[in-house]
Design a protein around this motif. Sequence first.
Motif, PDB file in Angstrom:
ATOM      1  N   ALA A  46       0.867  -1.176   0.000  1.00 16.02           N
ATOM      2  CA  ALA A  46       0.000   0.000   0.000  1.00 16.02           C
ATOM      3  C   ALA A  46       0.906   1.229   0.000  1.00 16.02           C
ATOM      4  O   ALA A  46       1.733   1.385   0.906  1.00 16.02           O
ATOM      5  CB  ALA A  46      -0.908   0.011   1.221  1.00 16.02           C
ATOM      6  N   ILE A  47       0.774   2.052  -1.023  1.00 20.47           N
ATOM      7  CA  ILE A  47       1.599   3.254  -1.144  1.00 20.47           C
ATOM      8  C   ILE A  47       0.752   4.446  -0.723  1.00 20.47           C
ATOM      9  O   ILE A  47      -0.267   4.751  -1.349  1.00 20.47           O
ATOM     10  CB  ILE A  47       2.114   3.425  -2.583  1.00 20.47           C
ATOM     11  CG1 ILE A  47       3.005   2.240  -2.966  1.00 20.47           C
ATOM     12  CG2 ILE A  47       2.873   4.738  -2.737  1.00 20.47           C
ATOM     13  CD1 ILE A  47       3.456   2.245  -4.410  1.00 20.47           C
ATOM     14  N   ILE A  48       1.178   5.129   0.328  1.00 18.70           N
ATOM     15  CA  ILE A  48       0.434   6.274   0.861  1.00 18.70           C
ATOM     16  C   ILE A  48       1.066   7.544   0.289  1.00 18.70           C
ATOM     17  O   ILE A  48       2.157   7.941   0.689  1.00 18.70           O
ATOM     18  CB  ILE A  48       0.466   6.320   2.397  1.00 18.70           C
ATOM     19  CG1 ILE A  48       0.186   4.935   2.993  1.00 18.70           C
ATOM     20  CG2 ILE A  48      -0.510   7.358   2.904  1.00 18.70           C
ATOM     21  CD1 ILE A  48      -1.141   4.338   2.575  1.00 18.70           C
ATOM     22  N   GLY A  49       0.376   8.142  -0.633  1.00 21.65           N
ATOM     23  CA  GLY A  49       0.899   9.329  -1.308  1.00 21.65           C
ATOM     24  C   GLY A  49       1.082   9.047  -2.784  1.00 21.65           C
ATOM     25  O   GLY A  49       1.964   8.274  -3.180  1.00 21.65           O
ATOM     26  N   GLY A  50       0.241   9.675  -3.618  1.00 18.99           N
ATOM     27  CA  GLY A  50       0.284   9.417  -5.058  1.00 18.99           C
ATOM     28  C   GLY A  50       0.975  10.503  -5.842  1.00 18.99           C
ATOM     29  O   GLY A  50       0.711  10.668  -7.033  1.00 18.99           O
ATOM     30  N   VAL A  67      -1.665  -0.822  -4.136  1.00 17.30           N
ATOM     31  CA  VAL A  67      -2.754   0.131  -4.032  1.00 17.30           C
ATOM     32  C   VAL A  67      -2.111   1.477  -3.716  1.00 17.30           C
ATOM     33  O   VAL A  67      -1.275   1.587  -2.817  1.00 17.30           O
ATOM     34  CB  VAL A  67      -3.803  -0.265  -2.957  1.00 17.30           C
ATOM     35  CG1 VAL A  67      -3.159  -0.437  -1.596  1.00 17.30           C
ATOM     36  CG2 VAL A  67      -4.911   0.778  -2.902  1.00 17.30           C
ATOM     37  N   ILE A  68      -2.475   2.499  -4.500  1.00 19.00           N
ATOM     38  CA  ILE A  68      -1.942   3.848  -4.295  1.00 19.00           C
ATOM     39  C   ILE A  68      -3.055   4.696  -3.695  1.00 19.00           C
ATOM     40  O   ILE A  68      -4.129   4.839  -4.294  1.00 19.00           O
ATOM     41  CB  ILE A  68      -1.461   4.461  -5.625  1.00 19.00           C
ATOM     42  CG1 ILE A  68      -0.484   3.519  -6.333  1.00 19.00           C
ATOM     43  CG2 ILE A  68      -0.803   5.819  -5.379  1.00 19.00           C
ATOM     44  CD1 ILE A  68      -0.141   3.947  -7.747  1.00 19.00           C
ATOM     45  N   ILE A  69      -2.800   5.259  -2.529  1.00 18.62           N
ATOM     46  CA  ILE A  69      -3.814   6.012  -1.793  1.00 18.62           C
ATOM     47  C   ILE A  69      -3.408   7.475  -1.741  1.00 18.62           C
ATOM     48  O   ILE A  69      -2.322   7.814  -1.258  1.00 18.62           O
ATOM     49  CB  ILE A  69      -3.973   5.437  -0.367  1.00 18.62           C
ATOM     50  CG1 ILE A  69      -4.381   3.958  -0.445  1.00 18.62           C
ATOM     51  CG2 ILE A  69      -4.992   6.241   0.431  1.00 18.62           C
ATOM     52  CD1 ILE A  69      -4.244   3.209   0.858  1.00 18.62           C
ATOM     53  N   GLU A  70      -4.285   8.334  -2.262  1.00 19.91           N
ATOM     54  CA  GLU A  70      -3.961   9.764  -2.384  1.00 19.91           C
ATOM     55  C   GLU A  70      -5.150  10.612  -1.939  1.00 19.91           C
ATOM     56  O   GLU A  70      -6.288  10.357  -2.333  1.00 19.91           O
ATOM     57  CB  GLU A  70      -3.593  10.086  -3.844  1.00 19.91           C
ATOM     58  CG  GLU A  70      -3.457  11.545  -4.184  1.00 19.91           C
ATOM     59  CD  GLU A  70      -2.433  12.259  -3.311  1.00 19.91           C
ATOM     60  OE1 GLU A  70      -2.801  13.301  -2.734  1.00 19.91           O
ATOM     61  OE2 GLU A  70      -1.294  11.766  -3.192  1.00 19.91           O
ATOM     62  N   GLU A  71      -4.879  11.647  -1.129  1.00 16.96           N
ATOM     63  CA  GLU A  71      -5.943  12.527  -0.659  1.00 16.96           C
ATOM     64  C   GLU A  71      -6.430  13.489  -1.737  1.00 16.96           C
ATOM     65  O   GLU A  71      -7.575  13.921  -1.707  1.00 16.96           O
ATOM     66  CB  GLU A  71      -5.462  13.326   0.561  1.00 16.96           C
ATOM     67  CG  GLU A  71      -5.258  12.481   1.798  1.00 16.96           C
ATOM     68  CD  GLU A  71      -5.001  13.324   3.037  1.00 16.96           C
ATOM     69  OE1 GLU A  71      -5.181  14.554   2.964  1.00 16.96           O
ATOM     70  OE2 GLU A  71      -4.622  12.748   4.077  1.00 16.96           O
TER      71      GLU A  71
END
Length: 685
Positions: free
Chosen positions: A550-554, A573-577
């Motif tokens: 899981a990559i936090i920050g796209g 999975v790339i998670i971006e706000e």
Amino acid sequence: MSQFPLLSSPVKLGSMLLKNRMMTTSMSPGHDYTNEEGQPTLRFYNYLEERAAGGTALICQTICFYPRLKSQLDHLHPLPLGYGEEHLSHLSKMAEVVHKHGGLIVGQPYAVHDWKPAPEDKEEYWGPSTLSVSKLIPKPMTKEHIRIFKENIVQCCVILQKAGWDGVEVMAGVGGILNRFMSPATNDRTDEYGGSLENRCRLTVEVMAEIKKACGEDYPIIVRWSPVDFIKGSLTMEESLKIVKILEEAGAVLHNLAPGWHETSVPLTIKDVPEGYWSWISEEIKKVAKIPVATAYRNTDPFSMEDILAKDKADVIAGLRYNIADPEFAKKVMEGRPEDINKCICCCRCLDDVISQGKPLNYCGVNPRLGEELETPLAQARQSKEVMVIGSGPGGLAAAVTAARRGHKVTIYERGPRLGGCLVMSAIFSPIYDRLNTYYKTLLKKHPEVKVHLNTAVTPALVTREKPDAVIVAIGGHPIDLKVPGAEGGNVVKSHDFLELLNGNPPQKPGIINKVMYNCGSVFLKFFYTPDLARTFMGKFPWPLGRKIAIIGGGLPGCELAKEMMHYDRELVIIEEKKKIGHDVGGSDRFHIVSAFKKSPRVTMETLTKVKAITRAGVKVVHEDGSEAFHQAKTVAVTLGFEKNMELAEALKGRVSEVYAVGDCSNPARMADATKAGYKAACQI
């Protein structure tokens, strides 16, 4: 014997004799290079002269070939005007600054995007018909429009000839107006300008014929065109081989080949395209061509260029980015100094700014002397000072070299075991970035007066003891932390963990396996690190990055990590706000990176999504609508970028008379920003 006998050898293009085989492709460097009167500024003249003095054999320059009202110039893409007698003065000066160094210059009437048949008209998107391969629908050209269009181009060529330019280039490629006539994908006319290949090429041939009639049979005409355009329903290679003969019979002296159109979705210039890749197109064209052929795009290494010529894939190497990166590229080739070339790293920042965002050509990942820096030569300092540079990333190295060139006594302090700072880590994900580090290492070896202290963490006490006259702080930014439950878990890897590992400082993580592996890895990599070794280890070994990540920050760091891990079949999975993955990635790269993510069955993208907690099994997230989800992950990689890191710089104020903070520690941005900031700081000392 020269290392580059072919690249350094002369070549004849009609009546032009090039002193070597290196030329630039056409460009407009944008605002501030051309003023509101349509005249080149000092910045533009100096840009041209630097490259002519650097040995470039032929410079191709875009010119506005149709009347523009002064009231419209502020709102249009800035180009030097070149269609009237009143433009002879600045056009003559452009030729003079190139000729004084033995270079040649040709003008390209810029018929790519827009045009207008009358001065008072708005510039619009014109073509042979309303057929389009993009959202832009062309305005169909009538016979009268075609007549005016040809007259405009010819008048521009006459003016360029009077101004002493050595020839002209007809733009019949990259999806420009003439190219739209050539292509069956954008031309459904039923008159003499549509239908057969000969008819579709008719306008280009007529333009060339009328230039010759006005300027003389011996005035050289280069043709830039796109034999392979990656446009559905467009030209085939079979047709393009026939176009070769059509253009040669019309009097072309060089086939300057440009793969693709501006609308093409195939990557053309980014770092993922192999060096010299597009020479396969010029190789095909050379099978039937009777005049020289130039290959362009992704030619940035002199050894590859020489190999292309040696294998008879092309006769001339055309390009732009290699020449932006190092204006002395050709000179260094001819003098047998390839190690001194500041090679392009294909970050595409230069033309992303100009083409995608309408900004001026101010930034390059490796060359800070663009924009306003071109207006002032690098001057010797009035007084030699002791300069301490803290940090050896792009900003620190640019500062150190620039300060030394100005006559200062420079000492670099790097807390890690090797030069490069963030470049050491960046080269793992983008191997081509190691070029910049190699360039600086070579430069410093040739300048032993610049002292280097490795494995040295600088404190205010050390600075007080050394008593420098000036300090440049280039220590990088603080990594942005993720403040949620579980963020300090053993399965969490932060972006700076990699850099600390490479620097011989094992990250402190819970778990016996982590302790053993981080400690052993830090010792090994401190002494045996290479980007290739680190990349192979990280990709093929299931630690510290597991099979599900899981990559936090796209943003850019997250995208580069994901792109690399895709090669090793990781589930991601790339998670971006924010709304977009790759929101800070350059325009040339972003489309292709995100497209690859979308096409991969192993990559999931979650935008407008916040991390709620991290567990040993994965990541809990909450979406914008309030719904929650859980993503299983063996490893959670936090790649949120950087924030300012000004503590050291602030602590040094009052201890040293001059303190400068550059790069991510003062302004987290991209490599080109750090390089420019380091140069500017060194110029102020």
